[in-house]
Design an enzyme around this catalytic site. Sequence first.
Site, PDB file in Angstrom:
ATOM      1  N   GLU A  77       0.852  -1.181   0.000  1.00  0.00           N
ATOM      2  CA  GLU A  77       0.000   0.000   0.000  1.00  0.00           C
ATOM      3  C   GLU A  77       0.890   1.233   0.000  1.00  0.00           C
ATOM      4  OE1 GLU A  77      -3.168   1.630   3.140  1.00  0.00           O
ATOM      5  OE2 GLU A  77      -3.607  -0.397   2.452  1.00  0.00           O
ATOM      6  N   HIS A  97      -7.607   3.381   0.626  1.00  0.00           N
ATOM      7  CA  HIS A  97      -7.673   3.374   2.105  1.00  0.00           C
ATOM      8  C   HIS A  97      -8.461   4.592   2.620  1.00  0.00           C
ATOM      9  CE1 HIS A  97      -5.414   1.743   5.869  1.00  0.00           C
ATOM     10  NE2 HIS A  97      -6.631   2.148   6.185  1.00  0.00           N
TER      11      HIS A  97
HETATM   12  C1  DGY Z   1      -7.635   3.022  10.982  1.00  0.00           C
HETATM   13  O1  DGY Z   1      -8.017   3.942  11.724  1.00  0.00           O
HETATM   14  O2  DGY Z   1      -6.965   2.074  11.400  1.00  0.00           O
HETATM   15  C2  DGY Z   1      -8.044   3.107   9.537  1.00  0.00           C
HETATM   16  O3  DGY Z   1      -7.443   2.149   8.768  1.00  0.00           O
HETATM   17  C3  DGY Z   1      -7.818   4.492   8.976  1.00  0.00           C
HETATM   18  O4  DGY Z   1      -8.690   5.344   9.575  1.00  0.00           O
END
Ligand code: DGY
Length: 328
Positions: free
Chosen positions: A268, A287
């Site tokens: 990613e 994401h």
């Molecule tokens: C998290 O908070 O872990 C999410 O992946 C992003 O907000």
Amino acid sequence: MPNRPTIYVTRRIPEVGLLQVRRVCEVWLWEGELPPPKGVILQEVADCDGLLCLLTDPIDAEVIGAGKRLRVISQFAVGVDNIDLAAATARGIPVGHTPGVLTEATADLAFALLTAAARRLPEGIEKVRAGKWRTWEPLGLLGAAVWEATVGIVGLGRIGTAVARRARGFGMRVLYYDRTRKPDLEAELGLEYVEMDDLLARADFVTLHCPLTPQTHHLIGEEALRRMKPKAVLVNTARGPVVETNALVQALKEGWIAAAALDVTDPEPLPPDHPLLELPNCIVVPHIGSATVAARDRMAVMAAENLLAGLRGERLPYCANPEVYGGG
Ligand code: DGY
């Protein structure tokens, strides 16, 4: 706080949180659009009392060790798999995170992805944009029904439960697998607890809501994908490495499953020439599970509150390593 503590913030977060921190702290803010290189983080934490970081920062034992004055780490996310919690605990540093405030936003996105993959929305949009919409087609872009289909939820925490509520609203049969059985939720929402293999074999939609841990790393690999129905759709809004990417590419190419819809990937970000991006039956978004104004503002406030509590020497309101306080 007698002296103004120094804080390193690894990216600009919503102003509502930064303001709270700025009132009492000296803030060193990384202004870049991309994450600071690890070398920069190592340098900056050396003279900081607190660190406000993101899931894109590798807060490993080396970084934690370099923060000789570090009294608190506050993550602007609920997931903390980028942070070496054991190393922080060993140094007596509490780690804050932001559970709860992004639950509904992430569940909305998971459901949007599920529906988009079922009804082949990206292919439809692409067809219209490419000028290929010539008539109403009795056999064109046929997808899978969501209404009354079976969904399998892997991980019935806050977000998994919020997805279950949405699924029930769509008349779906809801199976779930979790390390811990949740009889109250089963009764309240009409859920069926099943073992993982059973879930994979029975679900039309498999949606992942477990944290990334050594136990869930590559949980969905070749074996799991081959267990799924050929018409099944895989949705991942958890963490990329829960799915073995190469196996997923093969599964989508060879029709072991029908489609995948991913908010998180491994690696990613995905490079633009990644094979997943060439597949018409794979949706990828960058994401954005928690990316609503409301959720991100609340995450910023929560991250600030955790940080300031840690600097005052108080227990963090939302602590990811409560063992740091001894006895949890
Ligand atoms: C998290 O908070 O872990 C999410 O992946 C992003 O907000």
